[in-house]
Enzyme design. Sequence first.
Site, PDB file in Angstrom:
ATOM      1  N   PHE A 126       0.852  -1.186   0.000  1.00 24.03           N
ATOM      2  CA  PHE A 126       0.000   0.000   0.000  1.00 24.03           C
ATOM      3  C   PHE A 126       0.888   1.236   0.000  1.00 24.03           C
ATOM      4  O   PHE A 126       2.068   1.151   0.362  1.00 24.03           O
ATOM      5  CB  PHE A 126      -0.897   0.004   1.247  1.00 24.03           C
ATOM      6  CG  PHE A 126      -2.364   0.115   0.935  1.00 24.03           C
ATOM      7  CD1 PHE A 126      -2.984  -0.798   0.105  1.00 24.03           C
ATOM      8  CD2 PHE A 126      -3.127   1.127   1.490  1.00 24.03           C
ATOM      9  CE1 PHE A 126      -4.345  -0.709  -0.164  1.00 24.03           C
ATOM     10  CE2 PHE A 126      -4.481   1.231   1.221  1.00 24.03           C
ATOM     11  CZ  PHE A 126      -5.096   0.308   0.398  1.00 24.03           C
ATOM     12  N   GLN A 239      -7.585  14.706   4.214  1.00 21.05           N
ATOM     13  CA  GLN A 239      -7.066  13.850   3.144  1.00 21.05           C
ATOM     14  C   GLN A 239      -8.060  13.741   1.994  1.00 21.05           C
ATOM     15  O   GLN A 239      -9.206  13.355   2.195  1.00 21.05           O
ATOM     16  CB  GLN A 239      -6.773  12.456   3.680  1.00 21.05           C
ATOM     17  CG  GLN A 239      -6.213  11.522   2.604  1.00 21.05           C
ATOM     18  CD  GLN A 239      -5.641  10.252   3.194  1.00 21.05           C
ATOM     19  OE1 GLN A 239      -6.361   9.323   3.532  1.00 21.05           O
ATOM     20  NE2 GLN A 239      -4.335  10.214   3.359  1.00 21.05           N
ATOM     21  N   HIS A 241      -8.629  11.600  -1.001  1.00 22.83           N
ATOM     22  CA  HIS A 241      -8.190  10.329  -1.571  1.00 22.83           C
ATOM     23  C   HIS A 241      -8.098  10.501  -3.084  1.00 22.83           C
ATOM     24  O   HIS A 241      -9.021  11.041  -3.693  1.00 22.83           O
ATOM     25  CB  HIS A 241      -9.209   9.241  -1.216  1.00 22.83           C
ATOM     26  CG  HIS A 241      -8.730   7.843  -1.478  1.00 22.83           C
ATOM     27  ND1 HIS A 241      -8.524   7.366  -2.751  1.00 22.83           N
ATOM     28  CD2 HIS A 241      -8.412   6.830  -0.634  1.00 22.83           C
ATOM     29  CE1 HIS A 241      -8.101   6.100  -2.660  1.00 22.83           C
ATOM     30  NE2 HIS A 241      -8.030   5.759  -1.397  1.00 22.83           N
ATOM     31  N   LEU A 255     -15.508   5.731  -3.185  1.00 27.81           N
ATOM     32  CA  LEU A 255     -14.109   5.332  -3.180  1.00 27.81           C
ATOM     33  C   LEU A 255     -13.761   4.186  -4.121  1.00 27.81           C
ATOM     34  O   LEU A 255     -14.506   3.235  -4.268  1.00 27.81           O
ATOM     35  CB  LEU A 255     -13.747   4.912  -1.751  1.00 27.81           C
ATOM     36  CG  LEU A 255     -12.273   4.972  -1.422  1.00 27.81           C
ATOM     37  CD1 LEU A 255     -11.787   6.411  -1.489  1.00 27.81           C
ATOM     38  CD2 LEU A 255     -12.044   4.417  -0.032  1.00 27.81           C
ATOM     39  N   GLU A 258      -7.264   1.944  -2.969  1.00 31.59           N
ATOM     40  CA  GLU A 258      -5.852   2.012  -3.302  1.00 31.59           C
ATOM     41  C   GLU A 258      -5.334   0.623  -3.656  1.00 31.59           C
ATOM     42  O   GLU A 258      -4.306   0.483  -4.325  1.00 31.59           O
ATOM     43  CB  GLU A 258      -5.124   2.555  -2.064  1.00 31.59           C
ATOM     44  CG  GLU A 258      -3.705   2.959  -2.285  1.00 31.59           C
ATOM     45  CD  GLU A 258      -3.171   3.779  -1.108  1.00 31.59           C
ATOM     46  OE1 GLU A 258      -3.927   4.603  -0.557  1.00 31.59           O
ATOM     47  OE2 GLU A 258      -2.013   3.578  -0.748  1.00 31.59           O
ATOM     48  N   ARG A 314      -0.995   9.571  -0.529  1.00 35.85           N
ATOM     49  CA  ARG A 314      -2.258   9.995  -1.137  1.00 35.85           C
ATOM     50  C   ARG A 314      -2.270  11.485  -1.476  1.00 35.85           C
ATOM     51  O   ARG A 314      -2.828  11.888  -2.496  1.00 35.85           O
ATOM     52  CB  ARG A 314      -3.406   9.681  -0.185  1.00 35.85           C
ATOM     53  CG  ARG A 314      -3.666   8.198  -0.109  1.00 35.85           C
ATOM     54  CD  ARG A 314      -4.725   7.857   0.910  1.00 35.85           C
ATOM     55  NE  ARG A 314      -5.013   6.424   0.830  1.00 35.85           N
ATOM     56  CZ  ARG A 314      -5.857   5.789   1.636  1.00 35.85           C
ATOM     57  NH1 ARG A 314      -6.493   6.451   2.586  1.00 35.85           N
ATOM     58  NH2 ARG A 314      -6.070   4.506   1.493  1.00 35.85           N
ATOM     59  N   HIS A 385     -11.872  12.375   1.984  1.00 37.45           N
ATOM     60  CA  HIS A 385     -11.902  11.012   2.491  1.00 37.45           C
ATOM     61  C   HIS A 385     -11.721  10.924   3.997  1.00 37.45           C
ATOM     62  O   HIS A 385     -12.352  10.106   4.660  1.00 37.45           O
ATOM     63  CB  HIS A 385     -10.793  10.234   1.793  1.00 37.45           C
ATOM     64  CG  HIS A 385     -10.753   8.773   2.133  1.00 37.45           C
ATOM     65  ND1 HIS A 385     -11.861   7.965   2.029  1.00 37.45           N
ATOM     66  CD2 HIS A 385      -9.753   7.977   2.571  1.00 37.45           C
ATOM     67  CE1 HIS A 385     -11.529   6.730   2.385  1.00 37.45           C
ATOM     68  NE2 HIS A 385     -10.266   6.718   2.740  1.00 37.45           N
ATOM     69  N   ARG A 420      -2.148  10.792   6.325  1.00 34.17           N
ATOM     70  CA  ARG A 420      -2.288   9.411   6.773  1.00 34.17           C
ATOM     71  C   ARG A 420      -1.922   8.436   5.663  1.00 34.17           C
ATOM     72  O   ARG A 420      -2.320   8.627   4.511  1.00 34.17           O
ATOM     73  CB  ARG A 420      -3.736   9.141   7.200  1.00 34.17           C
ATOM     74  CG  ARG A 420      -4.014   7.699   7.581  1.00 34.17           C
ATOM     75  CD  ARG A 420      -5.420   7.508   8.092  1.00 34.17           C
ATOM     76  NE  ARG A 420      -6.429   7.629   7.057  1.00 34.17           N
ATOM     77  CZ  ARG A 420      -6.771   6.639   6.209  1.00 34.17           C
ATOM     78  NH1 ARG A 420      -6.154   5.473   6.256  1.00 34.17           N
ATOM     79  NH2 ARG A 420      -7.715   6.831   5.313  1.00 34.17           N
TER      80      ARG A 420
END
Lengths: 609, 258
Positions: A126, A239, A241, A255, A258, A314, A385, A420
Amino acid sequence: MAASSDSTFETVEHDVLVIGAGGAGLRAAIEAAGTGVRVGLITKSLLGKAHTVMAEGGMAAAMGNVDDRDSWRVHFADTMRGGQYLNNWRMAELHAKEAPDRVKELEAWGALFDRTPDGRILQRNFGGHRYPRLAHTGDRTGLEMIRTLQDHGVHQGIDVHMEVTVLTLLKDGDRIAGAFAYDRDRGHFKLFKAPAVVMATGGIGRAYKITSNSWEYTGDGQSLAYHAGAALQDMEFVQFHPTGMIWPPSVRGILVTEGVRGEGGILKNSEGKRFMFDNIPENYKSSTADNPEEGWKYTQGDKNSRRPPELLTRDHVARMINIEVKAGRGSPHGGAFLDIAWIKERLPNAEAHIKRKLPSMYHQFMQLANMDITKQPMEIGPTTHYVMGGVRVDGDTQMTTVPGLFACGEVAAGLHGANRLGGNSLSDLIVFGKRAGEFAAKFAKENPKVTIDPKQAAAAEAAAIAPFARAANADGPYQVQEALQDSMQANVGIVRLQDEMETALATIQGLKKKAANVAVLGNREYNPGWHTALDLPNLLTVSEAITRCAIERKESRGGHFRDDYPEKDPAFGSFNLLITKGTDGEMQLTRQPIPEMPAHLKEVVEENK
Amino acid sequence: MSTMTDSGTRKQTFSLWRGERGTGAFKDYEATVTDGMVVLDVVHQIQAEQANDLACRWNCKAGKCGSCSAEINGKPKLMCMTRLDQLPANEPVTVEPMRAFPHVKDLVTDVSWNFEVKKKILKFVPRAPDAPDGTWRIQQADSDRVQEYRKCIECFLCQDVCHVLRDHHMHDEFIGPRFLLYAAALEMHPLDTGDRVPALKKDFGIGLCNITKCCTEVCPEHIQITDNAIIPLKERVADEYFDPLGQLVQIFSRRKEK
């Protein structure tokens, strides 16, 4: 009719009251109940519907099952680097050390993760994580997690209050005393008396127009805690995304995990160019592939390869997409292309592989966009997000600056700093949910006596029913909410400017007056118009906090990017921004120096540079 | 990209159920719609513009939370996953609450019975860990085998359509397809050692299901509830209670050799 005041309302007593029943709230409730105290759990929705259920990719925990070079030290360093060193380093340390045990505990409670060839928990790549680290169940890890916690929790003797919304926290002097709430079903008020309260209400996504968040994410926890005297921290860090759906319009914001990029998905512009290789930040150059071949190998588990630039943090990926769109190289509906179908050039059974690894993404696009992701690229764009900022807490106990009030999960600040990493949220929920539950129970046992001040409840009740008495020609709640979302999206979004943010602040001040004067039709029984009206003060409070902090931070860092200050400024790297409620009722902004990192953690950062 | 085009807007009538606690009637609303919209979008639009107090449940809007269950043109569906272009464009669309549960208001029903039923089912009971560090070893194939049961989003559409609950109101005798599926997920979990077979027969009424597969048809997650969960459980019940040879064998050995 039913809009008149209740002269009496039900009073419910718990030792620990947990507000919010996503991963963090459930984990806190389970932990507290395990110590033998009486636990109440409030949720605005039905149990098991919280946003945790949407989490797709997985939970980060340095178990080293796939790559034994991984350890808490590397996870800690990755988290700090991703957060641009504004993180609460103690939380980052505890998180990295305790996440593996929390994941294994979920397995012991019945969660079933994907496996390695030797039968251990499989871990996937990730963004921002050096090694494969995310325990996962296909692309529906959040469902597996929340169902496990929910099913385990219902046997723990927790009293669950479904479809109940908190209006205000109650205080006994400086300390917490409980909460005053209403049930959505009948519109009846309820007073919860509790010596310890855990906030686990999640985020603020509904302050924006395009978001992956549901109606629930109206910043209740941040706002309630702030008005109860707690400090908010680093609220400017929101954030976006990079990959939300953008077409058709009705799905905008939903969403796209990822995990698509983790499995080899690549980002392309309208010219077919893979643009992520164009700009790799200096501090990630050594760990990022410089050619497509190496990037592909990494996604397929080659330990000697570096990750592809699609798996950078991100904030960076979202900005890169934004640049392509602004330069006129975007997709037809204003985003970029995310292509996983291309892997058929590399894998013999690509179609089946994609369906097995990303089943809910396949399903989501087939059903909502009428397209097959095994054959065509997806059109994606940034979506609001997550909020890194939130209620300031003590790293070990999760207690806020208000005695007896705890916070964990997204509503709390600290772990993620300025940005994050994907996968660090689910692990955050279980690590700090457990800690909050443990220390809230301890606090309740040590400080059991609280006195309720009926005037606080009466004031909240009067304010709550006031909208019914207003003239029908006043503003409607939905219109005020929409005006706020439009302004925040346009003015305090992914790229920020001083004058736009000042416009947003002025808009918020105007909307506060409108919100205080909205009219609600109908009665109190399951009335979403009324519920929306009661959410508005929370949305406005968090929007103001975000905007004020974003104006104050005159640099670009992590999730906060300013076109007028595009560089990172080291002077802004030594403090957190705090928002507290002043004696005049206005927001006070202060710069809180970050304590120096102890030598043993500095060493960890150095060895992972 | 997709086969969808940026077509213009059109007007369509939506007949929404309005009323409280069992009383009510359809009320027509005219909505401006475009292709690609889902029924939930229209409900939200009507709520924001014409009927602020229109009650409906929803959360994720992506078919993952199972909150927005309703009956659309008479069929149990998730409002967030029902695209308008899948419905006749030139007729009114009817949206009404799930009929197998007590009515609360408009499109909202009281589904709390489901949460009570779940508590009655024996929880997960893992075997002793396989490794000294307290962890287990599970093969991917064994994990894959039960994932289908675990995809359930608890929308309760299967409960809504099940005639044992909907028509015969046997809520005290029968736990419904959702919880038979849940029991199957636990029974077939590679680590579980609990035995839910006696309760399935005596308390949960598995014999009342006569395999009409209505539940399978409405499942938005396309789980083969009847074939893959209920029938195997029925076989386990039959093996335990109606198989004399099996019963003899059982006397001498544990039923589960996990």
